[in-house]
Design an enzyme around this catalytic site. Structure first.
Site, short mmCIF file in Angstrom:
data_model
loop_
_atom_site.label_atom_id
_atom_site.label_comp_id
_atom_site.label_asym_id
_atom_site.label_seq_id
_atom_site.Cartn_x
_atom_site.Cartn_y
_atom_site.Cartn_z
CG HIS A 34 -4.57 -34.46 86.54
ND1 HIS A 34 -5.96 -33.41 86.94
CD2 HIS A 34 -4.20 -34.61 87.72
CE1 HIS A 34 -5.87 -33.37 88.37
NE2 HIS A 34 -4.65 -34.00 88.78
N GLY A 144 3.82 -33.37 88.31
CA GLY A 144 4.02 -32.34 87.40
C GLY A 144 5.02 -31.36 88.32
CD GLN A 145 9.44 -28.28 88.56
OE1 GLN A 145 9.78 -29.30 88.49
NE2 GLN A 145 10.16 -27.35 89.08
#
Ligand code: PAF
Length: 280
Positions: A34, A144-145
């Site tokens: 994060h 996020g990936q």
């Protein structure tokens, strides 16, 4: 840093925030993954908003909604040291008031991979993210990936509904042992944590496997995971990184997705490789 809990206050504050605005939606229990999203937002934008909301709609009835780690005081301490302007922390009643009955279904991506294993999950994700994008009107929203399917689905929704801002994907952030940061890592015992490394290692070991077929890649992962008794595979999938269509042949690049139980904890991970086995 202002903390807001109501939709009304949020709407008013948004108009006072200098643009460009970056939004980082989270379910809290903030970790380094994060923090990387927040740092990217504050580098790219004048203002950054972080939302913290454990979204009940994206949990199936048998899942961990009640146990999901909640740690607002610690989260706010972390956010104070980052460049964040607004933190939005609605209650469930505030965000889904009694009588709430509008949901978003992104048909193209909802029933594959995670959607197949967790039916209804993406309806919950799309609905909450759509509400956040409509309320916060960010120029950029950061994801996020690690949740590759979630990103594709949110991009599609953003396009289809003309929500306006851009969706930015940030590479998966990993701990020193290679395990991708996730709030659910907290549930792992120390033996399970050691076993969890195999997920990433099995992906990393594929690099350089030139001219492999999807079947060969799948077999390489499955046999690496099978050696670890604490791991139960949910799926290993090789698909087109833009459409999630399962591939029989890798022409350009492929998304390799794993979902597996480590003990009772369900973890996901992925890697994008080109057809010569090089990481994207
Ligand atoms: O990735 C997550 O943490 C959640 O799915 C999100 C995007 C915050 C929506 O609740």
């Amino acid at each position: 840093m202002e903390v807001i809990t109501s939709v009304k206050d949020m709407r008013e504050s948004i108009f006072k925030l200098p643009r460009s605005i970056g939004l980082v939606p989270t379910m809290g229990d903030l970790h380094q993954g994060h923090q990387e999203l927040i740092n990217c937002s504050s580098t790219d934008n004048v203002s950054t908003i972080v939302s913290i909301f454990v979204n009940p709609l994206q949990f199936l009835p048998n899942e961990d909604f009640e146990e999901y780690p909640r740690n607002i005081d610690r989260d706010l301490e972390i956010l104070k040291d980052l460049n964040v302007d607004l933190v939005f922390i609605p209650t469930i009643d505030e965000f889904y008031p009694p009588g709430f009955s509008t949901y978003i279904d992104v048909e193209k991506f909802s029933d594959k991979l995670e959607g197949k294993s967790r039916p209804g999950h993406f309806r919950g994700v799309a609905t909450v993210v759509c509400k956040l994008l409509v309320l916060c009107r960010p120029d950029y929203a950061y994801f996020g990936q690690k949740d590759a399917q979630q990103v594709l689905l949110i991009r599609q929704m953003n396009r289809d509904l003309n929500l306006g801002g851009s969706i930015v994907t940030i590479p998966t952030v990993r701990d020193v042992d290679g395990v991708a940061f996730s709030s659910r890592n907290k549930y792992l015992s120390s033996n399970e944590r050691k076993a969890a490394r195999t997920l990433y290692q099995s992906l990393e070991n594929l690099q350089g496997l030139k001219s492999s077929t999807p079947e060969e890649l799948k077999n390489a992962i499955s046999s690496a995971l099978a050696k670890e008794p604490l791991i139960q595979i949910d799926y290993v999938n090789i698909s087109d990184p833009d459409t999630l269509e399962e591939l029989n042949l890798i022409e350009k690049k492929c998304l390799i997705s794993i979902a597996a139980y480590v003990g009772k904890v369900r973890l996901i991970d992925n890697l994008v490789l080109d057809n010569t086995g090089v990481k994207f």
